[in-house]
Each structure stands twice: as C-alpha cells, then as structure tokens.
Design a protein around this motif. Sequence first.
Motif, short mmCIF file in Angstrom:
data_model
loop_
_atom_site.label_atom_id
_atom_site.label_comp_id
_atom_site.label_asym_id
_atom_site.label_seq_id
_atom_site.Cartn_x
_atom_site.Cartn_y
_atom_site.Cartn_z
N SER A 127 72.46 43.20 -39.42
CA SER A 127 73.91 43.06 -39.37
C SER A 127 74.33 41.76 -40.04
N ILE A 128 75.58 41.71 -40.49
CA ILE A 128 76.15 40.51 -41.12
C ILE A 128 77.49 40.23 -40.45
N MET A 140 71.64 38.88 -39.22
CA MET A 140 70.74 39.05 -38.09
C MET A 140 69.94 40.33 -38.31
N TYR A 141 68.63 40.27 -38.11
CA TYR A 141 67.81 41.44 -38.37
C TYR A 141 66.59 41.45 -37.46
N LYS A 162 67.31 35.37 -37.91
CA LYS A 162 68.62 35.03 -38.43
C LYS A 162 68.49 34.28 -39.75
N GLU A 163 69.37 34.63 -40.68
CA GLU A 163 69.41 33.96 -41.98
C GLU A 163 70.86 33.59 -42.26
N LEU A 212 79.43 43.84 -40.32
CA LEU A 212 78.77 44.97 -40.97
C LEU A 212 77.41 45.15 -40.30
N GLU A 213 77.23 46.29 -39.65
CA GLU A 213 75.99 46.53 -38.90
C GLU A 213 75.32 47.81 -39.38
N ILE A 214 74.02 47.71 -39.68
CA ILE A 214 73.21 48.86 -40.06
C ILE A 214 72.14 49.05 -38.99
#
Length: 403
Positions: A127-128, A140-141, A162-163, A212-214
């Motif tokens: 997600s961003i 976040m991933y 987190k990046e 934005l979440e995948i």
Amino acid sequence: MNLHEYQAKELLKKYNVPVQEGISADSVMAAEEAYRQIKSETNSKFAVIKAQIHAGGRGKGLIQGTEQHGVQVVKSAEEAAAVARNILGGVLVTKQTGAEGKKVNKIFVAKDAYYEGEHPVAEFYLSILLDRSKGQNVIMYSTEGGMDIEEVAEKTPEKIFKEWVYPGGGLMPYQAREIAFNLGLSGTAFKNCVKFVTNLYNAYIGTDASMLEINPLFKTSDDKIIAVDCKLNIDENALMRHPDIEALRDVTEEDPTEVEAGQYNLNFVKLDGNVGCMVNGAGLAMATMDMIKLSGGDPANFLDVGGTANAETVEAGFRIILKDPNVKAILINIFGGIVRCDRVAAGVIEAFNKLGNIEIPIIVRLQGTNAEEAKKLIDESGLKVQSAILLSEAADLVKKAVA
C-alpha cells in the motif's frame, strides 16, 4: 473520494500497472455474459465474482440473511448467474461496514489468476499513503498478503516493511529493487516487481491519491506481478484536476445526508451523538464539538457552513440535521468575521419560519461583528430560539437541553 475495485483497476492500467482483468456487471444476465466472454478468452477453469462496495473484507463478509460470501469462485455460466442473483441487490456485511452493511449494486467478474505453471504462486501486500509524521509518502508491504493483513500487523509487525519516499524526489530505482528483494523475489519476478512498484507509485502520484492498497499483490505461476485487488482513495481537494475521476463517483455508496450537504457546499460528517451543530469554520466546529462533549452531550455531526453563511445555507443545514432522529438539540455557533452576525440571525429566523414547527431546542451563539444586534433580532423574533453571546452561556443551554 472512494472508488470501486473495477474503477481503480481501469485507472491503474493507464499507468501500465498489470491487474487481474475482469468485467463489471449490474445484472444477472450481464454476469452470465461476462463469464462466457472470459471463458472464451482464456483456458482457465473458473472465474471470480466480487461484490463491488466501498469497504474491505468482502471475501469473508456475508450477504445479509444468507451464507453467501462477497467473493466467490464460479465454474460455469449457470453458476455465475446463480451467484450474481444472490449477491446483486443484497446487503453485504463485513468488518468494515458494520452491522448495517452495504447494498451491492454491481459485481466484478474477474479472470482466474491462479492458473498452473512452472513456479509456485505467492500473495503479498502493498500500500502507499502519506505518513504525516514524516511529511513523506510511505510504501508499506509484506510477504503475508491476503485477507488477514490486519492480524499480521497486530501479531507479527516485524513482517511489515516500510519504504519512505520524499515527495519532491519520487521513488528511486534502488527503493523499488529493495521492495522486490524484501518480498523474496528473484529473476523475472524480481524485474516485474520493480516495474510494478515503479508504475504503481506513478499512479498514486498521478491520480492525486490519498491511499492506494493492493491486497493481494500476486505473483503468478509464470512470474508475472499483478494487482488482484485494489482499493484507491482520491484526495477530494484535487478532483478539480481530474474531472474524469470525479465522474466515477458513486453517491449510492455515500451517506445521503452528506451527499445533500455537498450540493450546498456544506462540509458535513454524520456522527452518532444527540446534539446537532452548525458552525462557520472547521477549527471553530472542532472546538464546538469539544464544548458539546464537556457539557454532557455528544455531537451528532460536524457541519461547517463556511464563511459566507446565509439564509439558504442555514436552512439547508437545519434540514440536514433534523433528518437525524437522535438529535435532541441544535447548537448554532457563528463567529462574525467575514459574515455579519445580524445577517446570520436573519437567516436563522427566515429558515426557522420556512421549516415550520421545530420541536427540539435551538441554541444560537453569535459572536463578533454586530453580535448584539443579532441577539436582539433573535430575542424579538418570537421564535423558540435561545440566544447566547458567550461560549459558556451556550454550553449551559446545551447542558439543560440534553439533561
């Protein structure tokens, strides 16, 4: 502004983000035809029917009064029709909708992404959003993608990476590679993930998204990286730059009173309390809600009529607040700076007369330009409206009203 999954995926495709393809449908016949079309285009054994509502947790959610989930696998056109018949028009209840649920007006018939191939498939989460504490966007991933990402975050937070991305510089190539590496990818999957993340971040910036979440971010058996699901929220303050996105708004998914308030340029958010409030200015509105709470009541709404309140906006505000059966009193708190208090008072009186008999107490606190004249107008109007100049006076009147 929230978007449906099928709408979000169409936007992602404009930024070359690979997605799980599918066809939206709003009828049983359309769902059946969508399945046949998908079957003719692929050799997959099944398709997936997904309820389209503005809430997550659809896979585990249930259609009210049934055992039907919001996401189901179908293996024939007849089965697609049967599932669509059960879902369309039903109320889907998930963890995010609450007990009242949301009515399903559309479904998305998606292609099978779990086809057989040389390599094992994998589900990730990505997600961003904006990290306000750092003033930077954060990606976040996690390797633990799927329906239980909230549980992962709670019980095993070390699995969430987190990046942070400096807004002025954009996502750096080394950061996209770092994400692919932490997801445990290599070879073709690694390269595809780098492209996916880069294009996805471009989509986030390009659409003026606030989130934005995948979930899941999916690695197929032939090492493609695709978005199987997508949740996309757009910053409403940026919609003037995106008339094409604004046209995608689905007002049936929103609170009717909030939609009506928007037609009068009122900033309205419905809450669960018993004191309606109408205020000019967001900061004053927040302070007014605090005051209501300290007085023993609970705010029933946030309503900012802006700095140019007049009879029309006051009347619209009254009408919207009075639709809530839980409201026991209404507090109008106006600071006369740009707008004169006597004009607001005249607007209150005019609105009160137009709306007819209002049984609940109305408390009007006007402070600033021409506040004393405004109080005199209200006191001499003959209406059942209580006026105050000091905030403490208004607080005492609210306390008595909800006692």
